[in-house]
Design an enzyme around this catalytic site. Structure first.
Site, PDB file in Angstrom:
ATOM      1  N   ASP A   1       0.446 -59.042 112.815  1.00 26.45           N
ATOM      2  CA  ASP A   1       1.314 -57.888 112.575  1.00 26.45           C
ATOM      3  C   ASP A   1       2.015 -57.388 113.838  1.00 26.45           C
ATOM      4  O   ASP A   1       2.606 -56.311 113.836  1.00 26.45           O
ATOM      5  CB  ASP A   1       0.523 -56.753 111.923  1.00 26.45           C
ATOM      6  CG  ASP A   1      -0.634 -56.273 112.775  1.00 26.45           C
ATOM      7  OD1 ASP A   1      -1.153 -57.063 113.584  1.00 26.45           O
ATOM      8  OD2 ASP A   1      -1.023 -55.096 112.650  1.00 26.45           O
TER       9      ASP A   1
ATOM     10  N   LYS B   1      -0.636 -50.039 119.129  1.00 24.69           N
ATOM     11  CA  LYS B   1      -0.468 -50.993 120.212  1.00 24.69           C
ATOM     12  C   LYS B   1       0.739 -51.866 119.885  1.00 24.69           C
ATOM     13  O   LYS B   1       1.140 -51.958 118.723  1.00 24.69           O
ATOM     14  CB  LYS B   1      -1.730 -51.801 120.419  1.00 24.69           C
ATOM     15  CG  LYS B   1      -2.282 -52.505 119.197  1.00 24.69           C
ATOM     16  CD  LYS B   1      -3.669 -53.013 119.534  1.00 24.69           C
ATOM     17  CE  LYS B   1      -4.237 -53.900 118.455  1.00 24.69           C
ATOM     18  NZ  LYS B   1      -5.014 -53.176 117.460  1.00 24.69           N
TER      19      LYS B   1
ATOM     20  N   SER C   1      -3.930 -57.851 110.161  1.00 28.91           N
ATOM     21  CA  SER C   1      -3.742 -58.080 111.598  1.00 28.91           C
ATOM     22  C   SER C   1      -3.886 -59.540 112.004  1.00 28.91           C
ATOM     23  O   SER C   1      -3.193 -60.405 111.495  1.00 28.91           O
ATOM     24  CB  SER C   1      -4.708 -57.189 112.364  1.00 28.91           C
ATOM     25  OG  SER C   1      -4.396 -57.220 113.722  1.00 28.91           O
ATOM     26  N   HIS C   2      -4.856 -59.798 112.877  1.00 29.77           N
ATOM     27  CA  HIS C   2      -5.036 -61.141 113.434  1.00 29.77           C
ATOM     28  C   HIS C   2      -5.874 -62.031 112.513  1.00 29.77           C
ATOM     29  O   HIS C   2      -6.077 -63.198 112.813  1.00 29.77           O
ATOM     30  CB  HIS C   2      -5.735 -61.030 114.783  1.00 29.77           C
ATOM     31  CG  HIS C   2      -7.028 -60.282 114.660  1.00 29.77           C
ATOM     32  ND1 HIS C   2      -7.065 -58.923 114.460  1.00 29.77           N
ATOM     33  CD2 HIS C   2      -8.295 -60.708 114.635  1.00 29.77           C
ATOM     34  CE1 HIS C   2      -8.308 -58.544 114.347  1.00 29.77           C
ATOM     35  NE2 HIS C   2      -9.093 -59.599 114.440  1.00 29.77           N
TER      36      HIS C   2
ATOM     37  N   ASP D   1       0.192 -61.365 117.493  1.00 33.91           N
ATOM     38  CA  ASP D   1      -0.676 -61.646 116.337  1.00 33.91           C
ATOM     39  C   ASP D   1       0.038 -61.450 115.010  1.00 33.91           C
ATOM     40  O   ASP D   1       1.252 -61.261 114.960  1.00 33.91           O
ATOM     41  CB  ASP D   1      -1.929 -60.769 116.396  1.00 33.91           C
ATOM     42  CG  ASP D   1      -1.630 -59.325 116.093  1.00 33.91           C
ATOM     43  OD1 ASP D   1      -0.507 -58.878 116.397  1.00 33.91           O
ATOM     44  OD2 ASP D   1      -2.501 -58.624 115.551  1.00 33.91           O
TER      45      ASP D   1
ATOM     46  N   THR E   1     -13.750 -47.993 120.277  1.00 30.86           N
ATOM     47  CA  THR E   1     -12.872 -49.063 119.809  1.00 30.86           C
ATOM     48  C   THR E   1     -12.059 -48.577 118.612  1.00 30.86           C
ATOM     49  O   THR E   1     -12.610 -47.956 117.700  1.00 30.86           O
ATOM     50  CB  THR E   1     -13.726 -50.271 119.401  1.00 30.86           C
ATOM     51  OG1 THR E   1     -14.339 -50.792 120.576  1.00 30.86           O
ATOM     52  CG2 THR E   1     -12.880 -51.351 118.756  1.00 30.86           C
TER      53      THR E   1
ATOM     54  N   ASP F   1       0.962 -56.349 116.831  1.00 31.40           N
ATOM     55  CA  ASP F   1       0.501 -55.306 117.746  1.00 31.40           C
ATOM     56  C   ASP F   1      -0.351 -55.846 118.887  1.00 31.40           C
ATOM     57  O   ASP F   1      -0.551 -55.168 119.887  1.00 31.40           O
ATOM     58  CB  ASP F   1      -0.201 -54.157 116.999  1.00 31.40           C
ATOM     59  CG  ASP F   1      -1.376 -54.616 116.163  1.00 31.40           C
ATOM     60  OD1 ASP F   1      -1.704 -55.818 116.194  1.00 31.40           O
ATOM     61  OD2 ASP F   1      -1.977 -53.762 115.468  1.00 31.40           O
ATOM     62  N   ARG F   2      -0.858 -57.063 118.756  1.00 34.45           N
ATOM     63  CA  ARG F   2      -1.647 -57.635 119.860  1.00 34.45           C
ATOM     64  C   ARG F   2      -0.773 -58.533 120.723  1.00 34.45           C
ATOM     65  O   ARG F   2       0.264 -59.022 120.272  1.00 34.45           O
ATOM     66  CB  ARG F   2      -2.784 -58.485 119.316  1.00 34.45           C
ATOM     67  CG  ARG F   2      -3.800 -57.704 118.539  1.00 34.45           C
ATOM     68  CD  ARG F   2      -4.959 -58.582 118.153  1.00 34.45           C
ATOM     69  NE  ARG F   2      -5.984 -57.773 117.520  1.00 34.45           N
ATOM     70  CZ  ARG F   2      -7.266 -58.087 117.493  1.00 34.45           C
ATOM     71  NH1 ARG F   2      -7.687 -59.205 118.047  1.00 34.45           N
ATOM     72  NH2 ARG F   2      -8.141 -57.297 116.910  1.00 34.45           N
TER      73      ARG F   2
HETATM   74  C1  G16 Z   1      -8.172 -53.473 115.440  1.00 31.71           C
HETATM   75  C2  G16 Z   1      -8.068 -52.113 116.048  1.00 31.71           C
HETATM   76  C3  G16 Z   1      -8.332 -52.188 117.515  1.00 31.71           C
HETATM   77  C4  G16 Z   1      -9.684 -52.840 117.774  1.00 31.71           C
HETATM   78  C5  G16 Z   1      -9.726 -54.189 117.098  1.00 31.71           C
HETATM   79  C6  G16 Z   1     -11.083 -54.836 117.179  1.00 31.71           C
HETATM   80  O1  G16 Z   1      -7.153 -54.275 115.929  1.00 31.71           O
HETATM   81  O2  G16 Z   1      -6.797 -51.556 115.834  1.00 31.71           O
HETATM   82  O3  G16 Z   1      -8.289 -50.911 118.043  1.00 31.71           O
HETATM   83  O4  G16 Z   1      -9.912 -52.972 119.132  1.00 31.71           O
HETATM   84  O5  G16 Z   1      -9.414 -54.060 115.743  1.00 31.71           O
HETATM   85  O6  G16 Z   1     -11.976 -54.073 116.445  1.00 31.71           O
HETATM   86  P1  G16 Z   1     -13.423 -54.607 116.099  1.00 31.71           P
HETATM   87  O7  G16 Z   1     -14.046 -54.931 117.425  1.00 31.71           O
HETATM   88  O8  G16 Z   1     -14.082 -53.481 115.390  1.00 31.71           O
HETATM   89  O9  G16 Z   1     -13.268 -55.851 115.271  1.00 31.71           O
HETATM   90  P2  G16 Z   1      -6.194 -55.063 114.946  1.00 31.71           P
HETATM   91  O10 G16 Z   1      -5.242 -55.793 115.839  1.00 31.71           O
HETATM   92  O11 G16 Z   1      -7.127 -55.968 114.185  1.00 31.71           O
HETATM   93  O12 G16 Z   1      -5.575 -54.022 114.092  1.00 31.71           O
END
Ligand code: G16
Length: 543
Positions: free
Chosen positions: A279, A376, A113-114, A277, A344, A281-282
């Protein structure tokens, strides 16, 4: 071409977190690490024989090699077919869409992801179900259990498959279909939004800047915003996906997308800025001279979604993750919509979306989406904003001002303490947990605690329970603090402190959020003993 069985032993630390398994890339590249986890996925989903899966990733370092391994393992275990994005690229929402569109048994998304990418940064793998959404805990628990008992995995020995050409090929009896990663997703967007209205907005001199942060949305944003909607060339910047994201941190927030923030706060700023981000989704939304928090963004989208064709009949309901501000609740209340509060993790929205209880969901962590997929979706949020702007013909600042006047403003900020020693972080949470019962009635920094508990979620659709999902402390007057440990980091623990206060006086709605939240911030440190436990006097990141 030979199918072989390789003996292995369990590898520790393969427990999926908030969103799949994320580790340092060199860990994933270590002997048997990826292979063990993939074989455990096959076991966790009841075998892959005869199944069709989607495969793609965000293009980060090791994406291409991992794809070859996954394909060879799927073939060895009897998968019927793999549908793969060209060059093994697929944004997370596009993968979710493809799973649903083709009615597959699920899919594997290679992404952290990010998190930054590269040999010294992060890599990740997650499994999505046939509804297109992230595997629920029941499945990730089975996958994790399998990682602990694994003794062997199956793989086909063969040359690399050429994933650069669209078409169909065969690997040891398994069909591989290589598809354009953008086309189906772009077609879906066209069914949801009024592309003519957005085209007219862009033709009227409205200027936009979309920062792809050298991540996977580059090709998607270029195709949709520039080629289909007519934004001038150069509107999409940092559009070429790079294995190390150009050395950047592909997390769309004011810190990591500073380049975009600087442009949007300059004198000749465009009308609308957005970023996505690693991938895809953000998202981050920023108007000329105004940053829109993700919590506010989902509230504005829910309040105005009916202006887009895909949502013209109104919303079924809305949902937000618990730490996300309650700006969305205010819209839901005014519109008579059900508003769900989930832990979350996007996976918790899946059942609500599948059951038709909600249409729009959002998280403070820059995630917004709807029932069009089960992830997302960064570009979706950008297009919905553009559709709303095209109809309202107001600036982002005017839309925010109007929104706050109508619904009130929830000042909001998240403070992250990164790379904290895990034992110290756990000690902080344990101590806090131990004193929750005594907090109500106590005063901190001019605020009086009204409620204090640890969030647990009972899924209203399947009755499953998720406990220990974050500590929440509510104050008289509506302020709130939430504390939890991140489930997506790869080094030590990240303590997240979510801070919120409500303002209904229009003359006080344009303050700096950190200033407006000063008392809440002070109360958080006193109540949780952040400095005492971690030795930190300030957060690493404030969003
Ligand atoms: C992932 C999850 C999200 C979550 C985020 C932060 O996002 O898919 O639902 O809100 O992590 O999670 P944490 O607070 O546990 O680090 P992504 O964009 O990283 O896949």
């Amino acid at each position: 071409m030979q199918r072989i069985t390789v003996q292995t032993t369990p590898i520790e630390g393969q427990k999926p977190g908030t969103s799949g398994l994320r580790k340092k890339t060199h860990v994933f590249m270590g002997p048997h690490f990826l292979e063990n986890f993939i074989q455990s996925i096959w076991i966790g989903i009841g075998g892959v024989e005869g199944k069709t899966l989607v495969l793609g990733g965000d293009g980060r370092y090791f994406n291409d090699r991992a794809a070859q391994v996954i394909l060879r393992m799927a073939a060895a275990s009897g998968a019927r077919k793999m549908i793969v994005g060209r060059n093994a690229l697929l944004s997370t929402p596009a993968a979710s869409n493809l799973i649903r569109l083709r009615g597959t048994d699920g899919g594997i998304i290679m992404s952290a992801s990010h998190n930054p990418g590269g040999p010294d940064e992060d890599f990740g793998v997650k499994f999505n179900m046939s509804n297109g959404g992230p595997a629920p805990e029941e499945v990730t628990d089975r996958i994790f259990a399998a990682t602990g008992t694994l003794t062997a995995y199956d793989i086909v020995e063969t040359q690399d498959i050429d994933l650069s050409r669209i078409g169909t090929t065969n690997l040891a009896g398994m069909e591989i279909e290589i598809v354009d990663p953008v086309a189906d997703y772009a077609a879906l967007m066209e069914t949801l939004f009024d592309f003519d209205a957005i085209r007219a907005l862009l033709a009227s001199g409205f200027r936009l800047r979309f920062d792809s942060m050298h991540a996977v949305t580059g090709p998607y944003a270029t195709a949709i915003l520039q080629e289909k909607l007519g934004a001038p060339a150069g509107s999409v910047v940092n559009a070429e996906p790079l294995p190390d994201f150009g050395g950047g941190h592909p997390d769309p927030n004011p810190i990591w997308a500073k380049e975009l923030m600087d442009v949007m706060f300059a004198d000749d700023a465009p009308d609308f800025g957005a970023a996505s981000d690693g991938d895809g989704d953000r998202n981050m939304i920023v108007g000329r001279g105004i940053y829109v928090t993700p919590s506010d963004s989902v509230a504005v989208l829910a309040a105005n979604a009916h202006l887009a064709p895909g949502y013209s009949e109104g919303l079924k309901g809305v949902a937000r993750s618990m730490p996300t501000s309650r700006a969305l609740d205010r819209v839901a209340e005014a519109k008579g919509l059900d508003c769900y509060e989930t832990p979350t993790g996007w996976k918790f929205f899946g059942n609500l979306l599948d059951a038709g209880r909600v249409s729009i969901c959002g998280e403070e962590s820059a995630g917004t989406g709807s029932d069009h997929v089960r992830e997302k979706d960064g570009l979706w949020a950008v297009l919905l904003w553009l559709n709303i702007l095209a109809v309202k013909r107001q600036s982002v600042a005017e839309i925010m001002d109007e929104h706050w006047r109508e619904f009130g403003r929830n000042y909001y900020s998240r403070h992250d303490y990164e790379g904290v020693d895990a034992d110290k972080a756990n000690a902080l949470v344990d101590e806090l947990r131990g004193k929750l019962a005594d907090l109500p009635g106590q005063d901190f920094a001019r605020l009086t605690v009204e409620t204090a508990d640890e969030f647990a979620y009972d899924d209203p659709v399947d009755g499953s329970r998720a406990d220990k999902q974050g500590i929440r402390i509510g104050f008289k007057g509506g302020a709130r603090i939430v504390l939890r440990l991140s489930g997506t980091g790869t080094v030590g623990a990240t303590l997240r402190v979510y801070l919120e206060d409500v303002e209904s006086d229009p003359s006080r709605m344009h303050r700096d959020a950190q200033e407006a939240l000063a008392d809440v911030i002070a109360a958080a440190d006193t109540i949780a003993g952040i400095t005492r436990h971690t030795g930190r006097t300030a957060p690493d990141v404030k969003t």
